[in-house]
Design a protein around this motif. Structure first.
Motif, mmCIF file in Angstrom:
data_model
loop_
_atom_site.group_PDB
_atom_site.id
_atom_site.type_symbol
_atom_site.label_atom_id
_atom_site.label_comp_id
_atom_site.label_asym_id
_atom_site.label_seq_id
_atom_site.Cartn_x
_atom_site.Cartn_y
_atom_site.Cartn_z
ATOM 1 N N ASP A 117 1.112 -1.083 0.192
ATOM 2 C CA ASP A 117 0.092 0.395 0.130
ATOM 3 C C ASP A 117 1.231 1.278 0.042
ATOM 4 N N THR A 118 1.841 1.288 0.916
ATOM 5 C CA THR A 118 2.697 2.078 0.653
ATOM 6 C C THR A 118 3.396 2.750 -0.504
ATOM 7 N N LEU A 119 3.924 1.278 -1.396
ATOM 8 C CA LEU A 119 4.052 1.606 -2.703
ATOM 9 C C LEU A 119 3.260 1.835 -3.713
ATOM 10 N N ARG A 120 2.312 2.138 -3.568
ATOM 11 C CA ARG A 120 1.367 1.872 -4.415
ATOM 12 C C ARG A 120 1.288 3.473 -4.329
ATOM 13 N N LYS A 121 0.978 3.873 -3.438
ATOM 14 C CA LYS A 121 0.053 5.110 -2.683
ATOM 15 C C LYS A 121 1.711 6.451 -3.322
ATOM 16 N N LEU A 122 3.700 5.882 -3.497
ATOM 17 C CA LEU A 122 4.048 6.465 -3.726
ATOM 18 C C LEU A 122 4.587 6.776 -4.767
ATOM 19 N N VAL A 138 11.652 3.240 -1.611
ATOM 20 C CA VAL A 138 11.017 2.847 -0.516
ATOM 21 C C VAL A 138 11.529 3.832 0.643
ATOM 22 N N LYS A 139 11.526 4.660 1.174
ATOM 23 C CA LYS A 139 12.319 5.289 2.502
ATOM 24 C C LYS A 139 11.497 5.229 3.382
ATOM 25 N N ALA A 140 10.179 5.215 3.292
ATOM 26 C CA ALA A 140 9.927 5.311 4.254
ATOM 27 C C ALA A 140 9.421 3.713 4.711
ATOM 28 N N ILE A 141 9.818 2.369 4.275
ATOM 29 C CA ILE A 141 10.036 1.633 4.632
ATOM 30 C C ILE A 141 10.588 0.960 4.899
ATOM 31 N N ASN A 142 11.962 1.192 3.942
ATOM 32 C CA ASN A 142 13.613 1.161 3.967
ATOM 33 C C ASN A 142 13.200 0.437 2.879
ATOM 34 N N ASN A 163 13.183 11.428 -8.695
ATOM 35 C CA ASN A 163 14.245 11.344 -8.085
ATOM 36 C C ASN A 163 14.330 13.161 -7.874
ATOM 37 N N THR A 164 13.555 14.163 -8.989
ATOM 38 C CA THR A 164 13.978 15.654 -8.577
ATOM 39 C C THR A 164 12.586 15.529 -8.226
ATOM 40 N N GLN A 165 11.880 14.969 -7.568
ATOM 41 C CA GLN A 165 10.612 15.565 -7.335
ATOM 42 C C GLN A 165 10.992 15.506 -5.619
ATOM 43 N N PRO A 166 10.685 16.555 -4.952
ATOM 44 C CA PRO A 166 10.591 16.740 -3.058
ATOM 45 C C PRO A 166 9.135 16.077 -2.921
ATOM 46 N N ASN A 167 9.993 15.628 -1.663
ATOM 47 C CA ASN A 167 9.590 14.614 -1.150
ATOM 48 C C ASN A 167 8.370 13.216 -1.743
ATOM 49 N N SER A 168 9.245 12.769 -2.402
ATOM 50 C CA SER A 168 8.666 11.597 -2.749
ATOM 51 C C SER A 168 8.266 11.056 -2.414
ATOM 52 N N GLY A 169 10.183 9.882 -1.623
ATOM 53 C CA GLY A 169 9.916 9.554 -0.581
ATOM 54 C C GLY A 169 10.438 8.175 -1.108
ATOM 55 N N THR A 194 -16.200 -10.088 12.635
ATOM 56 C CA THR A 194 -16.281 -9.096 12.368
ATOM 57 C C THR A 194 -15.234 -8.067 12.802
ATOM 58 N N ASP A 195 -14.043 -8.137 13.743
ATOM 59 C CA ASP A 195 -13.560 -7.157 14.264
ATOM 60 C C ASP A 195 -12.462 -6.622 12.477
ATOM 61 N N THR A 196 -12.784 -5.509 12.913
ATOM 62 C CA THR A 196 -11.291 -4.844 11.782
ATOM 63 C C THR A 196 -10.150 -3.897 11.942
ATOM 64 N N THR A 197 -9.855 -4.905 13.131
ATOM 65 C CA THR A 197 -8.466 -3.785 13.583
ATOM 66 C C THR A 197 -7.544 -4.884 12.214
ATOM 67 N N THR A 198 -7.110 -3.730 11.737
ATOM 68 C CA THR A 198 -6.078 -4.346 10.417
ATOM 69 C C THR A 198 -5.221 -3.078 9.807
ATOM 70 N N THR A 199 -4.437 -3.282 8.775
ATOM 71 C CA THR A 199 -3.944 -2.362 8.412
ATOM 72 C C THR A 199 -4.862 -2.155 7.036
ATOM 73 N N GLN A 200 -4.951 -1.382 7.216
ATOM 74 C CA GLN A 200 -6.328 0.002 6.636
ATOM 75 C C GLN A 200 -5.367 0.866 5.178
ATOM 76 N N ILE A 201 -6.179 0.239 4.192
ATOM 77 C CA ILE A 201 -5.933 1.118 2.914
ATOM 78 C C ILE A 201 -6.728 2.111 1.963
ATOM 79 N N LYS A 202 -6.266 3.271 2.340
ATOM 80 C CA LYS A 202 -6.293 4.639 2.562
ATOM 81 C C LYS A 202 -6.057 4.813 0.748
#
Length: 531
Positions: A79-84, A157-161, A133-139, A523-531
């Motif tokens: 999900d991190t990869l998708r967003k970045l 992917v810097k957020a997850i190294n 690479n030229t975009q600021p804060n691309s992650g 039906t517990d919804t505790t999970t990693t959410q896709i945003k």
């Protein structure tokens, strides 16, 4: 007038040209599905396909299903990869609305590798990756890597190294993975156009589907070999031997993963045991009503025409080169006991038979027969009775030759007959235990969770696999490799979050209509959410 006609023709030609270019650049997902799937290495066990648009992610937002199947951490990484990456402002227009293919591949390590394959619009240029690479804060930090087998883009992917590797295939199709090993395989892979590794859904059906699942049964064995210590595990064994490909569509439900579609048998390959059931008609399943409450997993077979099944099994034995051995066995039984076992058993065989494994690792064969009182004296004549109700076969491999491959584990089993059911087991004590289960109605079908799950399944089938994850835990602890059992035991949400799974085949035009169902415990919804 002529001038008007010329102008009209010019405008018409321009309109046609613009239309062609426009639709060419759109690269409609349904049109390109076959192209994309032919680029996926043929050791893929399964491929999950969905459309990369906001609606899909919204449907699964806050839902536990995907994170339970894939693992919370792995889903979060994707999900991190998708967003970045593909949803970044610089790249989104090239990927938006395209179908994403996530394929499952065995590896040499203690993790299952995933390959992500996605087409872009035809105006995409690979320098768009390095432009990030030229975009600021691309992650992201993107580096092209050239070597003897091709060019890859190493994306940090810097957020997850973590490093994500991308390679370009033909027709502006890109493949990426967190596994360098798998990307190298993808680069080297050359598709055999005459070979169908997967069969894509028809374009219209694909366009109307929320998500699709493709399965190559011939590649289940390498995946299971990676996961299990014991390469001869009987979990899903019959399906692993089937030469077939499946194309299933997702039927969305909040607390269950449900897929349905067709399994297409490759009739030009050597037939497996399950091929025999494609010649039957679907049958209402009743035998599951008497499975023990301790059931870990089962495989249930149902036949509309027992005589046709028996004839098909005999033909299968001939093709497998074991008919001579079978004939020798039944001739020996006739000579020593006077019993014509094969025709008499086939005459009394009813519509269902199953193999059941319990949480205590007991194994039962349960066979529905037309008249248990008539079968009892026949079996007594070929057995040594230990008491009035239980005896042991005197001859080896009888169940295998009478019922087929799934019953090969019962070499010289003990047997008993309860009402119109023949029950086989490795020991007399196991039969005594089942007798207590039967007469005291200690069946899994008497539990609420099972009935809630069973309500999601097809009423009729010819082959049905069922697994209860809680009851299977001790078996997993024994048979899974340590890394995979640790993931099963400790991941939350994970596979333990599911109550059960079922896989059903219903014969249809020499192939199988197929249902896959996995239902959550709650039906517990505790999970990693896709945003």
């Amino acid at each position: 007038m002529k001038r008007l006609i010329v102008i009209t023709l010019i405008l018409l030609a321009a309109a046609i040209a613009i239309t062609v270019v426009y639709f060419k650049n759109l690269s409609p997902p349904g049109v390109r599905t076959g192209q994309v799937m032919h680029t996926i290495p043929d050791n893929a066990t399964a491929v999950f396909e969905f459309n990369s648009e906001k609606g899909f992610y919204d449907i699964f937002k806050g839902n536990q299903l995907l994170s339970a199947v894939m693992g919370k951490d792995k889903l979060a990484d994707l999900d991190t990869l998708r967003k970045l990456l593909i949803s970044s402002p610089q790249l989104e227009r090239f990927f938006d609305g395209q179908n994403v293919f996530i394929s499952v591949h065995p590896s040499s390590g203690n993790d299952i590798n995933l390959l992500i394959t996605i087409p872009t619009t035809n105006d995409f240029k690979t320098d768009a990756f390095t432009a990030l690479n030229t975009q600021p804060n691309s992650g992201l930090s993107v580096s092209p890597v050239h070597n003897t087998i091709g060019t890859t883009y190493d994306v940090l992917v810097k957020a997850i190294n973590k490093h994500f590797y991308i390679t370009q295939k033909e027709n502006n199709i890109f493949a990426g993975s967190f596994s360098k090993e798998l990307i190298d395989q993808s680069i080297l892979y050359r598709d055999d156009k005459s070979k169908n590794v997967f069969i894509p859904l028809p374009e219209q059906q694909n366009a109307n589907s929320l998500a699709n699942l493709y399965i190559n049964y011939s590649q289940l064995t390498p995946l299971f070999d990676q996961i299990f210590k014991n390469k001869n595990t009987d979990i899903f064994k019959s399906f692993k031997l089937l030469p077939a490909l499946a194309a299933l569509t997702l039927n969305f439900k909040n607390d269950a993963l449900m897929f349905s579609g067709f399994t297409t048998i490759q009739h030009n390959h050597t037939a497996s045991y399950l091929n025999l059931f494609a010649d039957q008609q679907p049958v209402v399943n009743h035998l599951k009503e008497i499975f023990p409450s301790t059931t870990a997993y089962t495989i249930n077979f149902a036949i509309s025409d027992p005589a046709k099944f028996s004839a098909g099994l005999s033909q299968w034995h001939i093709q497998a080169g074991i008919s001579k051995e079978k004939d020798q066995l039944f001739n020996k039984i006739k000579a020593e006991t006077g019993v014509l076992l094969k025709p008499e058993f086939e005459h009394l065989l009813s519509n269902e038979f199953a193999v059941v494994t319990t949480r205590y690792q007991e194994k039962y064969a349960i066979v529905s027969v037309k008249d248990g009182s008539k079968l009892r004296p026949i079996l007594m004549n070929i057995s040594t009775m230990t008491n009035d109700n239980i005896g042991q076969f005197n001859y080896d491999k009888v169940p295998f030759y009478l019922l087929g491959d799934a019953f090969s584990i019962f070499r010289k089993p003990y047997f008993m007959i309860i009402d119109n059911y023949l029950v086989l087991a490795a020991t007399s004590s196991e039969l005594t235990s089942y007798s207590d289960t039967y007469y005291n109605r200690k069946f899994i079908s008497k539990t609420d969770q099972y009935n809630q799950f069973d309500n999601l399944l097809a009423e009729r089938s010819n082959v049905a696999f069922f697994i209860n994850f809680k009851n299977s835990q001790s078996i997993f602890k024994r048979d899974l490799k340590d890394a995979f059992y640790d993931a099963f035991e400790n991941s939350s949400p994970g596979w333990k979050s599911f109550y059960a799974a079922a896989y059903q085949f219903s014969a249809s035009d020499k192939n199988f209509y197929t249902n896959l169902c996995m239902r959550l415990n709650n039906t517990d919804t505790t999970t990693t959410q896709i945003k």
